[in-house]
Design a protein around this motif. Sequence first.
Motif: not given
Length: 140
Positions: A6, A8, A41-45, A61, A80, A82-83, A85
């Motif tokens: 993880y 994030t 992770c998140d979008d930026e990562y 994603d 990601s 975020e993607r 979701k």
Amino acid sequence: MINFNYETDFNLDNEEAIAAWLSGVILSENKKEGEISYIFCDDEYLHKINLEYLKHDTLTDVISFDYTMGNEISGDCFISIERVKDNAFDFNVPFDEELKRVLVHGILHYCGYKDKGEVEEILMRSKEDEKIMLFHVERE
């Protein structure tokens, strides 16, 4: 062995069930399980990885790095959250279902399935649906 990492604040609440399902997916494709790591992770990562390794300046994603040797599948699969979701919202499906889709998507790539052309993409979606059903069958 399937590992979850993880980068994030997201955490799977059912790691054992997900790992058992993914192991079953691998067996259902007549493959052997090697070392498979999922990195949430998140979008930026993930955008940084996409730029650095694939030279794509887009959000995505999932990115899978395939280290499969012969019949033993291995790889690193970056997801990601975020993607996932956003995609769940866009496709009007529950987050958990969309997450299962991207989790199994990486495994299917390691098993040799592609999704670059229309025919390959149709087969990949069909395989994703088939393997998601395995999760529900195993839980009953």
